[in-house]
Design a protein around this motif. Structure first.
Motif, PDB file in Angstrom:
ATOM      1  N   HIS A   3     -25.535 -27.472 -70.602  1.00 49.80           N
ATOM      2  CA  HIS A   3     -24.206 -27.648 -70.021  1.00 49.80           C
ATOM      3  C   HIS A   3     -23.523 -28.812 -70.748  1.00 49.80           C
ATOM      4  N   LEU A   4     -22.352 -28.547 -71.305  1.00 41.41           N
ATOM      5  CA  LEU A   4     -21.624 -29.561 -72.070  1.00 41.41           C
ATOM      6  C   LEU A   4     -20.675 -30.335 -71.159  1.00 41.41           C
ATOM      7  N   GLY A  41     -19.533 -18.768 -79.992  1.00 40.05           N
ATOM      8  CA  GLY A  41     -19.056 -20.139 -79.932  1.00 40.05           C
ATOM      9  C   GLY A  41     -18.481 -20.469 -78.564  1.00 40.05           C
ATOM     10  N   GLU A  42     -18.205 -21.724 -78.375  1.00 38.12           N
ATOM     11  CA  GLU A  42     -17.626 -22.215 -77.127  1.00 38.12           C
ATOM     12  C   GLU A  42     -16.221 -21.639 -76.976  1.00 38.12           C
ATOM     13  N   SER A  43     -15.847 -21.241 -75.765  1.00 34.21           N
ATOM     14  CA  SER A  43     -14.501 -20.689 -75.571  1.00 34.21           C
ATOM     15  C   SER A  43     -13.940 -21.093 -74.216  1.00 34.21           C
ATOM     16  N   MET A  44     -12.620 -21.001 -74.143  1.00 31.29           N
ATOM     17  CA  MET A  44     -11.879 -21.255 -72.908  1.00 31.29           C
ATOM     18  C   MET A  44     -10.813 -20.167 -72.820  1.00 31.29           C
ATOM     19  N   ARG A  60     -12.661 -30.100 -75.232  1.00 27.32           N
ATOM     20  CA  ARG A  60     -13.551 -30.966 -76.009  1.00 27.32           C
ATOM     21  C   ARG A  60     -13.045 -31.091 -77.442  1.00 27.32           C
ATOM     22  N   ALA A  61     -13.301 -32.209 -78.074  1.00 25.82           N
ATOM     23  CA  ALA A  61     -12.878 -32.451 -79.456  1.00 25.82           C
ATOM     24  C   ALA A  61     -13.533 -31.434 -80.388  1.00 25.82           C
ATOM     25  N   GLY A  62     -12.799 -31.069 -81.437  1.00 33.25           N
ATOM     26  CA  GLY A  62     -13.324 -30.131 -82.424  1.00 33.25           C
ATOM     27  C   GLY A  62     -12.213 -29.266 -82.976  1.00 33.25           C
ATOM     28  N   SER A  63     -12.582 -28.280 -83.768  1.00 29.93           N
ATOM     29  CA  SER A  63     -11.617 -27.327 -84.343  1.00 29.93           C
ATOM     30  C   SER A  63     -11.599 -26.074 -83.482  1.00 29.93           C
ATOM     31  N   TRP A  64     -10.426 -25.687 -83.029  1.00 29.00           N
ATOM     32  CA  TRP A  64     -10.279 -24.555 -82.118  1.00 29.00           C
ATOM     33  C   TRP A  64      -9.312 -23.520 -82.695  1.00 29.00           C
ATOM     34  N   CYS A  65      -9.657 -22.246 -82.540  1.00 32.00           N
ATOM     35  CA  CYS A  65      -8.747 -21.144 -82.853  1.00 32.00           C
ATOM     36  C   CYS A  65      -8.127 -20.703 -81.536  1.00 32.00           C
ATOM     37  N   ILE A  66      -6.833 -20.409 -81.563  1.00 34.54           N
ATOM     38  CA  ILE A  66      -6.120 -20.039 -80.343  1.00 34.54           C
ATOM     39  C   ILE A  66      -5.435 -18.699 -80.573  1.00 34.54           C
TER      40      ILE A  66
END
Length: 177
Positions: A3-4, A41-44, A60-66
């Motif tokens: 759990h992150l 990968g992690e997603s929202m 969370r910090a990082g590179s995200w594709c939207i």
């Protein structure tokens, strides 16, 4: 599965119809911490509101594709920083405590191709298979990918719906009696 901890950034934006300021309410908007266009990968996920706006909190910090998609077929899916409807989007770098408020996802309208298939005598060709195909290149040779297939009615009429913007080859194949 580990759990992150929640993030501290916020990412906000709007989903509109490409070429307009018209909002797209009810679009499924997803942020994925992976290479754009890839699964995993992690997603929202969230849904755009009646005004087309969306918000992600505790990112969370990082590179995200939207990206955004809408059921019904009237609009093609879109990704942030996408070049052309077939292109992939670009990742958005997100830092801790950052407030990003200018994400704009622009979804292109889909189109249709309608027509009539006639035989060599000019008579309507009922029950013919009509397909819309896109060209692509593989090993330097042009190939065709079938995007949609329909059958003509008894008057030889057809309509191919929900095609993303682009150029198409259309073919008709008579039904083998």
């Amino acid at each position: 599965q580990q759990h992150l901890p929640p993030g501290t950034a916020t990412v906000e934006g709007i989903v509109t119809i490409l070429g307009t300021n018209d909002p797209v309410p009810g679009a499924a908007v997803e942020m994925r911490k992976a290479e754009c266009g890839r699964q995993g990968g992690e997603s929202m996920a969230t849904t755009s509101g009646p005004d087309g706006k969306f918000s992600f909190k505790q990112v969370r910090a990082g590179s995200w594709c939207i990206g955004a998609a809408k059921t019904g077929g009237a609009l093609s899916p879109a990704e942030y920083r996408q070049r052309g409807y077939k292109g992939r989007g670009g990742a958005v770098p997100v830092a801790d405590n950052q407030q990003i408020q200018d994400i704009r996802l622009m979804m292109p309208r889909t189109g249709s191709i309608s027509g009539r298939v006639l035989d060599s005598d000019g008579e309507p060709m009922g029950h013919a298979r009509v397909q819309a195909m896109e060209a692509f290149y593989q090993n330097g040779q042009m190939r065709l990918y079938t995007l949609n297939v329909v059958q003509t009615n008894d008057q030889g009429e057809f309509s191919l719906y929900w095609l993303p913007p682009g150029e198409y080859y259309v073919s008709a194949i008579p039904e083998d009696p």
